[in-house]
Each structure stands twice: as C-alpha cells, then as structure tokens.
Motif scaffolding. Structure first.
Motif, PDB file in Angstrom:
ATOM      1  N   VAL A   1      35.107  56.608  19.629  1.00  0.00           N
ATOM      2  CA  VAL A   1      35.488  56.437  18.153  1.00  0.00           C
ATOM      3  C   VAL A   1      36.446  55.685  17.642  1.00  0.00           C
ATOM      4  O   VAL A   1      36.643  55.089  16.838  1.00  0.00           O
ATOM      5  N   GLY A   2      37.303  55.511  18.653  1.00  0.00           N
ATOM      6  CA  GLY A   2      38.595  54.487  18.610  1.00  0.00           C
ATOM      7  C   GLY A   2      39.474  54.635  19.987  1.00  0.00           C
ATOM      8  O   GLY A   2      39.105  55.111  20.903  1.00  0.00           O
TER       9      GLY A   2
ATOM     10  N   GLN B   1      35.075  46.333  18.640  1.00  0.00           N
ATOM     11  CA  GLN B   1      34.145  46.498  17.743  1.00  0.00           C
ATOM     12  C   GLN B   1      32.921  45.614  17.637  1.00  0.00           C
ATOM     13  O   GLN B   1      31.728  45.983  17.498  1.00  0.00           O
ATOM     14  N   ASN B   2      33.235  44.421  18.101  1.00  0.00           N
ATOM     15  CA  ASN B   2      32.069  43.368  18.545  1.00  0.00           C
ATOM     16  C   ASN B   2      31.054  43.907  19.661  1.00  0.00           C
ATOM     17  O   ASN B   2      30.000  43.971  19.347  1.00  0.00           O
ATOM     18  N   VAL B   3      32.020  44.465  20.662  1.00  0.00           N
ATOM     19  CA  VAL B   3      31.123  45.044  22.003  1.00  0.00           C
ATOM     20  C   VAL B   3      30.109  46.209  21.132  1.00  0.00           C
ATOM     21  O   VAL B   3      29.311  46.620  21.663  1.00  0.00           O
ATOM     22  N   GLN B   4      30.817  47.227  20.527  1.00  0.00           N
ATOM     23  CA  GLN B   4      30.209  48.392  19.847  1.00  0.00           C
ATOM     24  C   GLN B   4      29.053  47.787  18.956  1.00  0.00           C
ATOM     25  O   GLN B   4      27.853  48.316  19.361  1.00  0.00           O
ATOM     26  N   LYS B   5      29.165  46.890  18.320  1.00  0.00           N
ATOM     27  CA  LYS B   5      28.215  46.362  17.282  1.00  0.00           C
ATOM     28  C   LYS B   5      26.873  46.037  18.352  1.00  0.00           C
ATOM     29  O   LYS B   5      25.686  46.126  18.127  1.00  0.00           O
TER      30      LYS B   5
ATOM     31  N   LEU C   1      36.242  47.794  28.764  1.00  0.00           N
ATOM     32  CA  LEU C   1      35.031  47.208  28.667  1.00  0.00           C
ATOM     33  C   LEU C   1      34.169  47.900  29.458  1.00  0.00           C
ATOM     34  O   LEU C   1      32.827  48.112  29.218  1.00  0.00           O
ATOM     35  N   ALA C   2      34.313  48.133  30.741  1.00  0.00           N
ATOM     36  CA  ALA C   2      33.436  48.603  31.816  1.00  0.00           C
ATOM     37  C   ALA C   2      33.162  50.265  31.276  1.00  0.00           C
ATOM     38  O   ALA C   2      31.933  50.622  31.506  1.00  0.00           O
ATOM     39  N   TRP C   3      34.143  50.973  30.676  1.00  0.00           N
ATOM     40  CA  TRP C   3      34.211  52.112  30.465  1.00  0.00           C
ATOM     41  C   TRP C   3      33.113  52.394  29.282  1.00  0.00           C
ATOM     42  O   TRP C   3      32.101  53.099  29.211  1.00  0.00           O
ATOM     43  N   MET C   4      33.263  51.168  28.190  1.00  0.00           N
ATOM     44  CA  MET C   4      32.348  51.367  27.244  1.00  0.00           C
ATOM     45  C   MET C   4      31.090  51.058  27.762  1.00  0.00           C
ATOM     46  O   MET C   4      29.841  51.672  27.057  1.00  0.00           O
ATOM     47  N   GLU C   5      30.659  50.163  28.521  1.00  0.00           N
ATOM     48  CA  GLU C   5      29.313  50.062  29.207  1.00  0.00           C
ATOM     49  C   GLU C   5      28.620  51.170  29.872  1.00  0.00           C
ATOM     50  O   GLU C   5      27.588  51.711  29.389  1.00  0.00           O
TER      51      GLU C   5
ATOM     52  N   THR D   1      27.181  53.706  27.613  1.00  0.00           N
ATOM     53  CA  THR D   1      25.739  53.441  27.008  1.00  0.00           C
ATOM     54  C   THR D   1      24.543  54.341  27.855  1.00  0.00           C
ATOM     55  O   THR D   1      23.528  54.559  27.444  1.00  0.00           O
ATOM     56  N   GLU D   2      25.094  54.883  29.169  1.00  0.00           N
ATOM     57  CA  GLU D   2      24.044  55.853  29.691  1.00  0.00           C
ATOM     58  C   GLU D   2      24.117  56.917  28.727  1.00  0.00           C
ATOM     59  O   GLU D   2      22.888  57.659  28.668  1.00  0.00           O
ATOM     60  N   LYS D   3      25.096  57.621  28.252  1.00  0.00           N
ATOM     61  CA  LYS D   3      24.787  58.823  27.308  1.00  0.00           C
ATOM     62  C   LYS D   3      24.362  58.307  25.998  1.00  0.00           C
ATOM     63  O   LYS D   3      23.806  59.348  25.216  1.00  0.00           O
ATOM     64  N   PHE D   4      24.746  57.324  25.580  1.00  0.00           N
ATOM     65  CA  PHE D   4      24.466  56.848  24.155  1.00  0.00           C
ATOM     66  C   PHE D   4      23.753  55.583  24.303  1.00  0.00           C
ATOM     67  O   PHE D   4      24.324  54.395  24.236  1.00  0.00           O
TER      68      PHE D   4
END
Ligand code: C2E
Ligand code: CMP
Ligand code: CA
Ligand code: CA
Length: 457
Positions: free
Chosen positions: A222-223, A272-276, A444-448, A451-454
């Motif tokens: 979330v942040g 935020q752009n990556v999230q979108k 950025l790698a962690w956010m990627e 996407t496995e879970k979400f």
C-alpha cells in the motif's frame, strides 16, 4: 527577600584571588574591578559595569579564583549559583564544553605569567587580556568568544582533527582531569562526522531506501517509508541512527529533509506508475512516508516545501505521509497542530511515529491533525513474550479505531507477529518479514514479484 542579591560598599572585597569560588556574579548596579593582588600593588585587569558577568571561571573549572574582585562603587550583584551554571553546562554541546575548558586553561596560564617580575611584560599581557571581557548584554558577542576558537582551530581534514584532538585532549586532561577521555573522543568524532556530512550533502552520498508497507489482511503493498542512508566512500553505509542525531544538532537536518522530501515524492510518482501498469486503478495509489525532525517545523520554508513536493509531482491527495514523533508534538503543541493542519489542507497525510515510546498524552491524540498511528517496534517485537505489551497494543489499536485513525505496526519480523496483529485488527504492517528497506532497483523487482500473488490485469 532576594537571597541571591549581594550588596557591597565601595572598597569592599567581593572575593580575593585564590579563594574558593561559590558563585558567579552579574553586576546589577555599580562597578567592580578585577585585580591581580601583588606584594608591590594591584594590577587591574578589567573594570565591569552594569550587565556584566564575572567570577565564572572558578565555578566552571572548579579551581581557585583567578583574580580578586573589589567594589569600585557601592554595588548590587546578583549571584549565579554553581548549580545554575552547571545545569546549563551539562546540557551544552560537548565541543563547546571542551572549548570553554581550553579557553579557561589558556587564560589561567596567561594570568600566571603576569606574575612574572618584568613590568613591561605585565602591561602587554594586561592590554591583551582586557580584550576578553564577557559582556552579558550582547549574547552574540559572548557566543562569538566561545565559538571563534573552534573556527580557528578546526580544519576539515582527518589530520587536522587528529592534531586538534591531541592538543585539546592534553589541555583538557590538565584543565579537568574528571572530564572522561571517551566523552572527549566521542565529541571529536561527532565534529568530524558533521564536517563529512557537509561533504556528503554536496557530493550526493546520501541515498533513500524504501521499505514497503503492506495491508495486514493479505500482504498487498500500500505504500513505502523513505529511510535515509549515507553511503560513505571509505566507511561504507552509515546508519541514520548515527548521522540523523548529529544533523539535528548541527541544523543540517533541515536541508536533508527537504532533499528527502523532493527525492521521495518524485520516486513515489514512478512507483505509482508501476502500480498502475500492473494493477490499473483497482487499488488506492501507493503512499510515501517521509520522516521529519522537530527542527524542520521551525524553518520558514517548511510549508512551501510541502506544497511544492505535492504539486510538482501532481500527487493524489494523501499519498504523501509526514511521519512525526510524539516528542515533536510535545515541543510546541499549538504551533505543530497549526502547521500540520495546513499540511493536511494541502492534501498530505500525517502519521505519529514510534507511538508509545514518547511522553504520550492521550489527550493530544484527539486534537492533533494526524490520521495514522505507527505502533513502535519495541511493542511489536515483544508481543508474544510480554502480556502487558499485548494489552498495550490491543488498547492502542482500540483507541486508534475509535478515533478513526489508520494503524501501522512497525518491526514485524515473524509469521506469528502477523497472525497476532491481524487478529487484533491492525490495518497495515512494515517489517523484515515482508521486506527490508531497499534501493529503488530492488523495490521495482520486489513489486514485480508481488504480481505472482496479486496478478496483473
Ligand atoms: P524509524 O522512523 O522508526 O524507522 C524504522 C526503522 O526500523 C528503520 O531503521 C527500519 O530499517 C527499521 N526496521 C524496519 N523493519 C524492521 C524490522 O522488522 N526489524 C527491525 N529490527 N528493524 C526494522 P533505520 O532505517 O535504521 O532508521 C532509523 C531511524 O532513523 C528511523 O527510525 C528514523 O527515526 C531515522 N531516520 C531514517 N531516515 C530518516 C530521515 O530521512 N529523516 C529523519 N528525520 N529521520 C530519519
Ligand atoms: P574567577 O576566576 O571565578 O574570579 C576572578 C574573575 O575575574 C574570573 O573568574 C573572571 O570572571 C575575571 N577575570 C579573570 N581574568 C580576567 C581578565 N584577564 N580580564 C577580565 N576579567 C578577568
Ligand atoms: Ca519513521
Ligand atoms: Ca518508527
């Protein structure tokens, strides 16, 4: 009766050279001469009029009176007690304490040389010494007298700091053998680090790491909290626990905060752009927490900087969170309340950090413009070992819930912590269990990976 007012008739001795000192004095009425008492007559070192301080040396260095004092006219003197002076000295910056000791040592040495029999020497010494009057009605002048020696002596090189350390160390141990040498070496290290920090600021050695903050129910990001790191070219990474307190004391923190605020806001835009890109707009925009210090609030540019950070990145409301600690709230509650209220009106969110460790007064919670409460990691870490902490966390969560505040548990390290906090109804979590603070590329790698879970949409 004012027991600290002392009255002397013209010609009275206030004290003699060599006496034990019990207090310093401020001249409220009349005038005083400072004299060296010699068998063949007195040497007048200075005359002090209204508003001046004298008799401080024996109190500070706990040695006998360096000179005598005699009333030139009928005088009223206000006594400044040893306790009053010591209380202030104890709280003074260690470097200033050292400088005071050194100045006193030099002054005493020079005074002892005046006792030499050659009169020509005496008069030149006296002329020189009379330049060191301590005039109380000009605070700046007094301060300059204390600070100038630092400016003269300090060179921003390791070698110079070392040689300063040796000179002052020797002077100090002679001036005050009670002053612990490790206090001294700590003070010198601080001074050196402060200078290096200045270089770090101009040479871009500071970096921000970002630690994810997740929703406790399912672990969704979330942040972030932006945490400062100093990548020193020789010493490697220096912890903020070391350099932030130094920057706070030296005032450098204000520029550092503004840098962090700008850097973190523009970084947030990218996150935020990556999230979108991954999830569209199905989740609320990510937020970024930035840490503030008490000093930041005193700076005139504070509100402009907050507004600029929000507007220049065109951040959605509430996606910038100001983290402040309870102790900062206590500094000047009304002023802080007013400033934070304005920040919120600009669209920022406000979190109370390390909740439960400061001098919490529950009454201010309801009046403070804060919407988030971060439970300190010391409670979270001991949740399972200490029933009282469990009860405390439970009560804090209940209270925050009633006040409509969002709750974040800090320092979440185990699955057990997650489980308990979930059951207690805490909203968000931050801790090594999910992720450590990381540089941008790793985030950025962690956010990627999230996407496995979400899954991406
Ligand atoms: P803080 O604001 O309470 O930040 C949380 C600290 O807890 C961070 O330490 C973080 O790395 C650490 N932490 C997070 N999760 C865990 C965990 O699961 N276990 C443990 N043991 N620790 C965890 P860090 O980064 O060393 O920062 C220390 C403090 O330095 C911060 O405490 C904050 O008070 C201050 N600080 C850091 N960056 C800034 C800044 O940009 N400005 C200001 N004014 N202070 C900052
Ligand atoms: P203390 O040593 O406690 O008592 C004598 C005081 O005289 C001393 O503190 C200073 O306040 C003051 N004093 C000592 N030396 C000088 C000097 N050279 N010029 C002016 N004042 C002095
Ligand atoms: Ca924080
Ligand atoms: Ca914290």
């Amino acid at each position: 009766m004012d027991t600290l007012m002392r009255h002397f008739k013209q010609g009275d001795w206030i004290f003699h050279e060599g006496d034990e000192g019990e207090c310093a004095y401020i001249v409220e009425h009349g005038s005083v001469a400072i004299v060296l008492e010699r068998a063949d007559g007195h040497i007048t070192l200075a005359t002090y009029g209204e508003g001046t301080l004298f008799g401080e040396m024996a109190i500070i260095d706990q040695k006998p009176r360096s000179a005598g004092a005699i009333a030139l006219k009928d005088c009223s003197l206000r006594a400044i007690t040893r306790a009053q002076l010591n209380h202030r000295l104890e709280r003074a910056d260690p470097i200033l304490k050292i400088c005071i000791q050194v100045i006193l040592k030099h002054l005493r040495k020079t005074l002892s040389q005046i006792h030499s029999p050659e009169p020509t020497k005496v008069s030149s010494h006296v002329a020189h010494l009379n330049e060191t009057h301590h005039v109380l009605d000009s605070k700046d002048q007094h301060l300059t007298q204390v600070v100038n020696p630092i400016v003269d002596v300090v060179q921003p090189t390791e070698q110079a700091v070392q040689s300063m350390a040796e000179t002052i160390g020797q002077a100090m141990s002679e001036a005050n053998p009670l002053m612990a040498t490790d206090v001294f070496s700590e003070a010198i290290k601080t001074l050196h680090l402060e200078q290096e920090l200045q270089v770090a600021l101009t040479e871009r050695q500071l970096k921000l790491y970002y630690q994810p903050i997740v929703r406790l129910s399912d672990g969704l990001i979330v942040g972030f909290e932006a945490l400062m790191r100093w990548i020193h070219p020789e010493k490697g990474m220096i912890s903020p626990a070391v350099f932030i307190p130094i920057a706070e004391r030296s005032g450098q923190i204000v520029e550092m905060t503004y840098w962090a605020l700008r850097e973190a806001s523009s970084q947030l835009k990218q996150f935020q752009n990556v999230q979108k890109g991954y999830w569209g707009t199905q989740y609320a925009p990510l937020f970024m927490s930035v840490n503030f210090s008490g000093r930041d609030f005193l700076d005139g540019r504070f509100l402009d900087e907050i507004q600029h950070a929000l507007q220049s990145q065109d951040l959605p409301p509430k996606s910038l969170k100001l983290e402040i600690t309870e102790s900062m709230l206590m500094l000047s509650p009304e002023e802080v309340q007013r400033v934070l209220g304005i920040c919120q009106s600009y669209g920022a969110s406000v979190a109370i950090d390390d909740f439960g460790t400061g001098y919490s007064s529950l009454s201010y919670l309801q009046s403070m413009p804060a919407d988030t409460l971060k439970i300190d990691q010391s409670f979270v870490r001991t949740l399972h070992k200490n029933d009282r902490h469990l009860a405390l966390v439970e009560s804090i969560l209940h209270l925050a819930g009633r006040l409509g505040m969002l709750t974040v548990a800090e320092g979440v390290e185990t699955a057990e912590d997650v489980d308990t906090l979930r059951k207690l109804g805490c909203d968000l979590a931050q801790g090594y269990y999910y992720a450590r603070p990381m540089p941008t590329e790793q985030v950025l790698a962690w956010m990627e990976k999230q996407t496995e879970k979400f899954p991406k949409i």
